[in-house]
Design a protein around this motif. Structure first.
Motif, PDB file in Angstrom:
ATOM      1  N   ALA A 307      27.655  43.103  90.759  1.00 21.87           N
ATOM      2  CA  ALA A 307      26.806  44.295  90.814  1.00 21.87           C
ATOM      3  C   ALA A 307      27.059  45.127  92.057  1.00 21.87           C
ATOM      4  CB  ALA A 307      25.331  43.893  90.754  1.00 21.87           C
ATOM      5  N   GLU A 308      27.651  44.513  93.076  1.00 21.66           N
ATOM      6  CA  GLU A 308      27.991  45.228  94.308  1.00 21.66           C
ATOM      7  C   GLU A 308      29.383  44.807  94.769  1.00 21.66           C
ATOM      8  OE1 GLU A 308      25.036  44.664  97.292  1.00 21.66           O
ATOM      9  OE2 GLU A 308      23.427  45.542  96.104  1.00 21.66           O
ATOM     10  N   ILE A 310      29.915  47.384  91.276  1.00 20.25           N
ATOM     11  CA  ILE A 310      29.706  47.182  89.834  1.00 20.25           C
ATOM     12  C   ILE A 310      31.070  47.056  89.170  1.00 20.25           C
ATOM     13  CG2 ILE A 310      28.650  48.095  87.737  1.00 20.25           C
ATOM     14  CD1 ILE A 310      26.913  49.887  89.579  1.00 20.25           C
ATOM     15  N   GLU A 330      19.584  44.677  79.838  1.00 17.47           N
ATOM     16  CA  GLU A 330      18.876  43.468  80.231  1.00 17.47           C
ATOM     17  C   GLU A 330      18.572  42.669  78.964  1.00 17.47           C
ATOM     18  OE1 GLU A 330      14.963  42.319  82.897  1.00 17.47           O
ATOM     19  OE2 GLU A 330      14.888  44.098  81.645  1.00 17.47           O
ATOM     20  N   VAL A 343      18.729  49.448  81.245  1.00 13.04           N
ATOM     21  CA  VAL A 343      18.143  49.594  82.580  1.00 13.04           C
ATOM     22  C   VAL A 343      18.884  50.635  83.422  1.00 13.04           C
ATOM     23  CG1 VAL A 343      17.277  47.222  82.608  1.00 13.04           C
ATOM     24  CG2 VAL A 343      19.551  47.699  83.531  1.00 13.04           C
ATOM     25  N   ALA A 344      20.111  50.978  83.026  1.00 11.56           N
ATOM     26  CA  ALA A 344      20.883  51.946  83.810  1.00 11.56           C
ATOM     27  C   ALA A 344      22.059  52.456  82.978  1.00 11.56           C
ATOM     28  CB  ALA A 344      21.391  51.303  85.108  1.00 11.56           C
ATOM     29  N   LYS A 377      26.959  53.907  89.416  1.00 11.62           N
ATOM     30  CA  LYS A 377      25.712  54.141  88.674  1.00 11.62           C
ATOM     31  C   LYS A 377      25.415  55.627  88.668  1.00 11.62           C
ATOM     32  CE  LYS A 377      21.628  53.016  90.373  1.00 11.62           C
ATOM     33  NZ  LYS A 377      20.488  52.210  90.837  1.00 11.62           N
ATOM     34  N   GLY A 381      17.812  52.034  86.986  1.00  9.88           N
ATOM     35  CA  GLY A 381      17.270  51.179  88.029  1.00  9.88           C
ATOM     36  C   GLY A 381      18.233  50.131  88.537  1.00  9.88           C
ATOM     37  N   GLU A 382      17.682  48.966  88.892  1.00  7.34           N
ATOM     38  CA  GLU A 382      18.465  47.916  89.545  1.00  7.34           C
ATOM     39  C   GLU A 382      19.433  47.262  88.562  1.00  7.34           C
ATOM     40  OE1 GLU A 382      17.753  43.897  92.269  1.00  7.34           O
ATOM     41  OE2 GLU A 382      16.156  44.643  90.958  1.00  7.34           O
ATOM     42  N   ILE A 383      20.656  47.064  89.036  1.00 13.25           N
ATOM     43  CA  ILE A 383      21.694  46.399  88.243  1.00 13.25           C
ATOM     44  C   ILE A 383      21.981  45.042  88.878  1.00 13.25           C
ATOM     45  CG2 ILE A 383      24.089  46.486  87.465  1.00 13.25           C
ATOM     46  CD1 ILE A 383      23.881  49.533  87.511  1.00 13.25           C
ATOM     47  N   LEU A 384      21.942  43.995  88.062  1.00 13.89           N
ATOM     48  CA  LEU A 384      22.154  42.640  88.560  1.00 13.89           C
ATOM     49  C   LEU A 384      23.429  42.049  87.974  1.00 13.89           C
ATOM     50  CD1 LEU A 384      18.498  41.311  88.178  1.00 13.89           C
ATOM     51  CD2 LEU A 384      19.609  42.135  90.276  1.00 13.89           C
TER      52      LEU A 384
END
Length: 393
Positions: A307-308, A310, A330, A343-344, A377, A381-384
């Motif tokens: 995710a970091e 992505i 998700e 979610v994104a 992105k 929202g948050e990407i995991l």
């Protein structure tokens, strides 16, 4: 140390499997066309698109001629041989002699808890059981057949013309120079002629027809109640054999490859099968990617590797460009039923798209040195790590 930790994290995420659609791939072999035998030979060993489960049956090659259209031949094969019933039988590891079935493949591909399945079967709560309804929707209903009609585009005449020009130039130069030098020039012209014949621009066009297994509540209920057994049962064995027409395939659509010329950098030009394999794999991958874009039921979901940044193991083989967009999903499990929530939205980063096409590394293609496509992105929202992505048409 940080790089090592990131690499390890990506490897761990990739080991977390996810539910894929399943494919049975068939070739219509045109016996009347040049190189038809070679194409059939290499098709057997072609890799299946790696974003799908291999659900192949024993028959991989169907022969036809100019008098029988490929689509008609494929449809005839699927209907007359009750292919849909064989796809179902493979899902349940059905023994044709005793009728015995089991859930091992469904548990494996569906990532289900084995004991939950076993309890459901033992308690005879098969009909309406959430686990099996979920398995039907996610697995059996996402079983596909792709019928490939591969046509060789003969460019040899162009190669012969070009080669003849080199031979003629060599002859003219040889006559002008004379002696041993003239003979050498002639030999060079002949060598160039053979080279041009080899590098004649081999390419193929592939017409791919897509079918989907129909697995609905009625079909599932009939199968589980009258045909499914984990012990030898002659009555249930015959119920399946005598009602194979219960299971059907629906036609989804088709796709024609562009027929663009394939680069054979990295391929030994003395091995024609390797050239044919590369051209055919590239064309089929192109069709599968475009079918996935055009038909919602055939879309693939890919798990994010990190995710970091992505990143995901998808690229040019799936026809990804810097304009492509993906939704990040998700996974939600409620009462043993699986759903997905966006979610994104993400988009590939320019210059960071992985070239994962067949033999891209061998031809030193731009992006082939990467192992993932990197995304940015653009909303949400948050990407995991481990979330799924699916392309937005």
């Amino acid at each position: 140390m940080l790089f090592s930790q990131l690499t390890f994290a990506q490897r761990v995420i990739e080991e977390i499997d996810y539910r894929r659609s399943s494919i049975y791939s068939v070739l219509i072999n045109n016996t009347d066309q040049r190189l038809g035998t070679h194409i059939a030979d290499v098709f057997i060993d072609m890799p299946l698109p790696d974003k799908y489960n291999n659900h192949d049956l024993s028959v991989k090659i169907l022969t036809t001629d100019k008098r029988t259209p490929a689509k008609e031949k494929g449809q005839d094969f699927l209907n007359k041989n009750y292919v849909a019933s064989h796809l179902v039988a493979r899902w349940f590891n059905r023994n044709p002699l005793t009728g015995e079935c089991n859930m091992s493949l469904i548990k494996q591909r569906g990532l289900y808890n084995a004991s939950e399945f076993d309890r459901a079967i033992a308690a005879q709560t098969i009909r309406g059981n959430d686990l099996l309804v979920d398995a039907g929707e996610e697995l059996l209903a996402n079983t596909f057949v792709i019928v490939n009609d591969i046509r060789y585009i003969d460019k040899e005449k162009a190669g012969q013309i070009a080669g003849a020009i080199f031979s003629a130039l060599g002859a003219i130069a040889g006559a002008a120079v004379g002696g041993d030098l003239g003979k050498s020039v002639n030999e060079l012209g002949n060598s160039m002629n053979e080279l041009m014949k080899t590098l004649k621009g081999f390419k193929v066009k592939v017409h791919t027809h897509l079918y989907r297994l129909i697995w609905n509540e009625e079909t599932a209920a009939t199968f589980y109640e009258t045909m499914y057994t984990e012990e030898p049962d002659e009555m249930k064995r015959l119920a399946f054999e005598n009602n194979r027409d219960l299971f059907k395939l629906e036609y989804v659509g088709s796709q024609m490859s562009s027929g663009s010329e394939t680069s054979f950098i990295g391929v030994n030009l003395d091995t024609p099968d390797a050239m044919i394999r590369k051209a055919c794999v590239r064309a089929i991958d192109e069709n599968v990617a475009n079918l996935s874009k055009n038909f919602e039921s055939f879309k693939v979901k890919i798990r994010l590797s990190s995710a970091e940044p992505i990143q995901a193991p998808i690229g040019k083989k799936e026809e990804i460009t810097e304009k492509s967009k993906f939704e990040v999903l998700e996974t939600i499990v409620t009462n043993n039923r699986t759903t997905y929530r966006r979610v994104a939205v993400i988009q590939p980063v320019k210059g960071m798209i992985w070239d994962n096409r067949y033999m891209a590394k061998e031809e030193c293609a731009v992006g082939s040195q990467l192992a993932y496509t990197t995304f940015k992105k653009i909303s949400g929202g948050e990407i995991l790590p481990g979330m799924l992505i699916r392309e937005i048409k």
